[in-house]
Scaffold this motif. Structure first.
Motif, PDB file in Angstrom:
ATOM      1  N   VAL A 194       0.850  -1.200   0.000  1.00 52.89           N
ATOM      2  CA  VAL A 194       0.000   0.000   0.000  1.00 52.89           C
ATOM      3  C   VAL A 194       0.884   1.249   0.000  1.00 52.89           C
ATOM      4  CG1 VAL A 194      -1.659   1.360   1.353  1.00 52.89           C
ATOM      5  CG2 VAL A 194      -1.990  -1.100   1.089  1.00 52.89           C
ATOM      6  N   GLN A 195       1.879   1.272   0.894  1.00 52.17           N
ATOM      7  CA  GLN A 195       2.786   2.429   0.958  1.00 52.17           C
ATOM      8  C   GLN A 195       3.504   2.633  -0.373  1.00 52.17           C
ATOM      9  OE1 GLN A 195       5.372   1.922   4.319  1.00 52.17           O
ATOM     10  NE2 GLN A 195       3.829   2.657   5.759  1.00 52.17           N
ATOM     11  N   GLU A 196       3.988   1.540  -0.937  1.00 57.19           N
ATOM     12  CA  GLU A 196       4.716   1.641  -2.202  1.00 57.19           C
ATOM     13  C   GLU A 196       3.796   2.091  -3.336  1.00 57.19           C
ATOM     14  OE1 GLU A 196       7.758  -1.042  -4.861  1.00 57.19           O
ATOM     15  OE2 GLU A 196       7.340  -1.707  -2.811  1.00 57.19           O
ATOM     16  N   THR A 197       2.540   1.624  -3.313  1.00 60.36           N
ATOM     17  CA  THR A 197       1.570   2.039  -4.330  1.00 60.36           C
ATOM     18  C   THR A 197       1.380   3.554  -4.277  1.00 60.36           C
ATOM     19  OG1 THR A 197       0.402  -0.084  -4.268  1.00 60.36           O
ATOM     20  CG2 THR A 197      -0.826   1.799  -5.139  1.00 60.36           C
ATOM     21  N   PHE A 198       1.149   4.079  -3.080  1.00 57.02           N
ATOM     22  CA  PHE A 198       0.911   5.521  -2.974  1.00 57.02           C
ATOM     23  C   PHE A 198       2.167   6.339  -3.271  1.00 57.02           C
ATOM     24  CE2 PHE A 198      -2.968   4.183  -0.780  1.00 57.02           C
ATOM     25  CZ  PHE A 198      -3.866   4.917  -1.543  1.00 57.02           C
ATOM     26  N   LEU A 199       3.322   5.788  -2.972  1.00 57.86           N
ATOM     27  CA  LEU A 199       4.563   6.464  -3.323  1.00 57.86           C
ATOM     28  C   LEU A 199       4.658   6.563  -4.852  1.00 57.86           C
ATOM     29  CD1 LEU A 199       7.309   7.698  -2.534  1.00 57.86           C
ATOM     30  CD2 LEU A 199       8.252   5.382  -2.614  1.00 57.86           C
ATOM     31  N   ARG A 200       4.369   5.447  -5.529  1.00 60.27           N
ATOM     32  CA  ARG A 200       4.416   5.460  -6.993  1.00 60.27           C
ATOM     33  C   ARG A 200       3.367   6.394  -7.583  1.00 60.27           C
ATOM     34  NH1 ARG A 200       5.915  -0.597  -9.212  1.00 60.27           N
ATOM     35  NH2 ARG A 200       7.750  -0.859  -7.917  1.00 60.27           N
ATOM     36  N   VAL A 201       2.175   6.401  -6.981  1.00 59.96           N
ATOM     37  CA  VAL A 201       1.119   7.306  -7.449  1.00 59.96           C
ATOM     38  C   VAL A 201       1.611   8.745  -7.334  1.00 59.96           C
ATOM     39  CG1 VAL A 201      -1.160   8.254  -6.861  1.00 59.96           C
ATOM     40  CG2 VAL A 201      -0.841   5.778  -7.019  1.00 59.96           C
ATOM     41  N   TYR A 202       2.159   9.074  -6.173  1.00 55.19           N
ATOM     42  CA  TYR A 202       2.633  10.442  -5.922  1.00 55.19           C
ATOM     43  C   TYR A 202       3.726  10.845  -6.922  1.00 55.19           C
ATOM     44  CZ  TYR A 202       4.294  14.562  -3.467  1.00 55.19           C
ATOM     45  OH  TYR A 202       4.645  15.845  -3.160  1.00 55.19           O
TER      46      TYR A 202
END
Length: 196
Positions: free
Chosen positions: A49-57
């Protein structure tokens, strides 16, 4: 067509932190459930989840506003999980981690109406068997089955997320269901063999 998410993504792209936080709030649980079902491990799901949002950002400038934001973020999350599964050694076990008191669990939809304690034990065993069968499923079927039955996406949406033709999605959903059915039949036979 500009949805709330598209507007928020636009604002976040221009540096609006609260808009990005709103996107996180809208999607963190959905992405967690996707990741947990695919990875079968709470810690790995949280990391995903953290990595997903980092990539989104980091990639907001690449988001195409003509597509649904949900499709875009699910594609990022699903691809991340698939990458993690590929890196993992295939050590499938029916004793996969089971969450204690995991509130938003799809198994809770299997039954309610206050079952009797012995029914609860049977239901719990069934849940474990289903979890184990999903764990053992080949990755290419796991992603479509999770998106179809646990995220309730249409075949077209899954095709958009995984960037594959709907006919391929249909085939994989069918084969995934067959795989699950065979796994559960094997367990059922084993249970009766052990019983006698």
């Amino acid at each position: 067509m500009h949805t709330v998410e598209t507007r928020l993504a636009k604002l976040a792209r221009n540096g609006d932190r609260s808009a990005f936080e709103e996107l996180v709030q809208l999607y963190k649980d959905k992405i967690y459930h996707l990741a947990y079902r695919m990875l079968g491990n709470r810690q790995e799901a949280e990391d995903a989840v953290q990595e997903t949002f980092l990539r989104v950002y980091l990639n907001l400038n690449r988001y195409d506003e003509t597509q649904k934001f949900s499709t875009w973020i699910f594609r990022i999350g699903t691809n991340l999980c698939i990458d993690r599964l590929r890196k993992k050694k295939p050590n499938y076990s029916l004793d996969a981690e089971l969450p204690e008191g995991d509130g938003g669990d799809w198994y809770s939809m299997l039954a309610s109406d206050e079952a009797l304690p012995e029914d609860q034990v049977i239901l719990s065993e069934t849940q474990q068997h289903i979890r184990g069968a999903i764990e053992a499923m080949p990755d290419k079927y796991k992603s479509v089955v999770v998106l179809r039955y646990l995220q309730d996406m249409s075949l077209q949406e899954i095709g958009d997320v995984l960037d594959m033709p709907v006919t391929t999605v249909k085939t994989r959903v069918h084969r995934g269901r067959e795989f699950l059915r065979k796994q559960l039949e094997k367990l059922e036979k084993k249970k009766w063999t052990d019983f006698f």
